[in-house]
Design a protein around this motif. Structure first.
Motif, PDB file in Angstrom:
ATOM      1  N   UNK A 220      32.419  44.441  30.770  1.00 17.98           N
ATOM      2  CA  UNK A 220      33.487  43.550  31.195  1.00 17.98           C
ATOM      3  C   UNK A 220      34.836  44.267  31.162  1.00 17.98           C
ATOM      4  N   UNK A 221      35.035  45.078  30.118  1.00 14.95           N
ATOM      5  CA  UNK A 221      36.278  45.845  30.017  1.00 14.95           C
ATOM      6  C   UNK A 221      36.420  46.825  31.170  1.00 14.95           C
ATOM      7  N   UNK A 222      35.298  47.411  31.596  1.00 16.60           N
ATOM      8  CA  UNK A 222      35.323  48.354  32.714  1.00 16.60           C
ATOM      9  C   UNK A 222      35.816  47.672  33.980  1.00 16.60           C
ATOM     10  N   UNK A 223      35.327  46.450  34.230  1.00 15.81           N
ATOM     11  CA  UNK A 223      35.734  45.724  35.430  1.00 15.81           C
ATOM     12  C   UNK A 223      37.225  45.399  35.388  1.00 15.81           C
ATOM     13  N   UNK A 224      37.752  45.135  34.187  1.00 20.30           N
ATOM     14  CA  UNK A 224      39.177  44.860  34.062  1.00 20.30           C
ATOM     15  C   UNK A 224      39.999  46.119  34.350  1.00 20.30           C
TER      16      UNK A 224
ATOM     17  N   UNK B 231      28.621  38.056  38.774  1.00 23.91           N
ATOM     18  CA  UNK B 231      29.689  37.220  39.309  1.00 23.91           C
ATOM     19  C   UNK B 231      31.031  37.917  39.301  1.00 23.91           C
ATOM     20  N   UNK B 232      31.356  38.571  38.182  1.00 16.24           N
ATOM     21  CA  UNK B 232      32.626  39.278  38.076  1.00 16.24           C
ATOM     22  C   UNK B 232      32.689  40.447  39.049  1.00 16.24           C
ATOM     23  N   UNK B 233      31.566  41.144  39.228  1.00 20.65           N
ATOM     24  CA  UNK B 233      31.523  42.267  40.165  1.00 20.65           C
ATOM     25  C   UNK B 233      31.702  41.795  41.599  1.00 20.65           C
ATOM     26  N   UNK B 234      31.133  40.633  41.921  1.00 21.64           N
ATOM     27  CA  UNK B 234      31.280  40.099  43.280  1.00 21.64           C
ATOM     28  C   UNK B 234      32.723  39.696  43.563  1.00 21.64           C
ATOM     29  N   UNK B 235      33.469  39.311  42.531  1.00 26.46           N
ATOM     30  CA  UNK B 235      34.866  38.921  42.717  1.00 26.46           C
ATOM     31  C   UNK B 235      35.815  40.116  42.715  1.00 26.46           C
ATOM     32  N   UNK B 236      35.330  41.278  42.347  1.00 30.86           N
ATOM     33  CA  UNK B 236      36.176  42.458  42.268  1.00 30.86           C
ATOM     34  C   UNK B 236      36.671  42.860  43.654  1.00 30.86           C
ATOM     35  N   UNK B 237      37.899  43.347  43.724  1.00 29.65           N
ATOM     36  CA  UNK B 237      38.444  43.827  44.989  1.00 29.65           C
ATOM     37  C   UNK B 237      37.937  45.229  45.326  1.00 29.65           C
ATOM     38  N   UNK B 238      37.362  45.914  44.347  1.00 32.17           N
ATOM     39  CA  UNK B 238      36.847  47.266  44.565  1.00 32.17           C
ATOM     40  C   UNK B 238      35.392  47.206  45.006  1.00 32.17           C
ATOM     41  N   UNK B 239      34.978  48.199  45.783  1.00 33.43           N
ATOM     42  CA  UNK B 239      33.571  48.328  46.150  1.00 33.43           C
ATOM     43  C   UNK B 239      32.812  48.927  44.973  1.00 33.43           C
ATOM     44  N   UNK B 240      31.702  48.303  44.597  1.00 33.70           N
ATOM     45  CA  UNK B 240      30.911  48.756  43.452  1.00 33.70           C
ATOM     46  C   UNK B 240      29.476  48.995  43.889  1.00 33.70           C
ATOM     47  N   UNK B 241      28.963  50.185  43.610  1.00 33.86           N
ATOM     48  CA  UNK B 241      27.574  50.535  43.903  1.00 33.86           C
ATOM     49  C   UNK B 241      26.890  50.958  42.618  1.00 33.86           C
TER      50      UNK B 241
END
Length: 285
Positions: A125-129, A150-160
């Motif tokens: 969670x801290x990483x996403x922040x 859910x948090x990853x889907x809301x992120x503005x960054x592309x995550x793979x």
């Protein structure tokens, strides 16, 4: 006499075309009046403006009228197993040796701002922040726990994710590959895996070529042979690296009861397993 428009006029959806005593004819679409004849008004609808991104550096080699273009590019490709339905372009940067959390704080680290950051550690969670605070364009990570979807889907960054869900660390083969590409321009296409979706989340890294230099096209028809280095893409061993040590001629009975064509693979851990051919990915160059 009831008309309020003329041929050539531009109209918006809902504009009055004509009428009287409370009865009005309105334009159903936005467009231009191209003809008025025998009680009929013909409107030419204005098509919406569409921007289509190339997604990578390359050359247009063919155009399919009305559908799109084919772009040819040279570089390296790494496919993942999950993406958050975002796309980003930037330079590859490797995380600090202490991890992403080491740059957490109020001060923006400019070397990571707008970059595609690679981390060997599972995201938390801290990483996403940190990703949001530091304005990363994208992140390539091995895994994260399912409750962070859910948090990853809301992120503005592309995550793979290269390995999947859980707490797996990035395999040495993938980590070494990305280490060698640090600083290069790349496109991160974090496709969200859904049924019937043929694309996979991937990162395409452009490699500069000398003028007139053209690498040999890949052999897409290469067959799996003894000794072939492979990566497992599905099942409990997804993300593991190994090499082929056996190719049974007959289908193999698996624990789930299916009889299917398999290869026997020896993993880097020394473990041996029969793996369906459909779950095997061959590294190429």
């Amino acid at each position: 006499d009831l008309l309020e428009i003329h041929v050539g006029d531009q109209v918006s959806a809902g504009d009055v075309l004509g009428g009287r005593r409370g009865k009005r004819l309105v334009a159903p679409v936005t467009g231009r009046v191209v003809e008025i004849d025998q009680g009929r008004i013909v409107l030419q609808e204005v098509s919406p403006h569409i921007e289509l991104e190339a997604g990578l550096n390359g050359s247009v080699v063919s155009v399919e009228k009305g559908r799109g273009v084919e772009i040819e590019a040279y570089g390296a490709v790494l496919q993942g197993v999950w993406g958050n339905d975002r796309r980003a372009i930037g330079s590859l940067r490797i995380e600090p040796s202490e991890g992403l959390e080491n740059i957490y704080g109020d001060v923006i680290d400019t070397q990571f701002r707008g970059a595609l950051v690679v981390t060997r550690r599972p995201l938390r969670q801290t990483s996403l922040q940190v990703i949001e605070d530091q304005a990363f364009s994208g992140v390539i990570a091995p895994s994260f726990e399912p409750d962070l979807i859910g948090a990853a889907m809301r992120s503005t960054a592309a995550i793979v994710l290269t390995e999947g869900f859980g707490s797996q660390r990035m395999s040495n083969v993938i980590a070494q590959f990305l280490d060698g590409m640090e600083g290069r321009q790349a496109m991160l296409d974090a496709v969200l895996p859904i049924p019937l979706e043929t694309r996979r989340p991937e990162v395409i890294i452009n490699v500069p070529l000398e003028p007139g230099e053209r690498p040999q096209p890949p052999n897409t028809n290469a067959s799996i042979r003894l000794g072939t280095n492979v990566r497992l893409t599905r099942g409990d061993l997804a993300g593991m690296i190994g090499h082929v040590i056996g190719l049974p001629k007959e289908p193999v009975s698996l624990d789930n009861g299916l009889r299917i064509a398999c290869a026997q693979v020896e993993l880097v851990t020394g473990e041996r397993a029969f793996v369906p051919l459909a779950n095997i990915e061959v590294s190429g160059s």
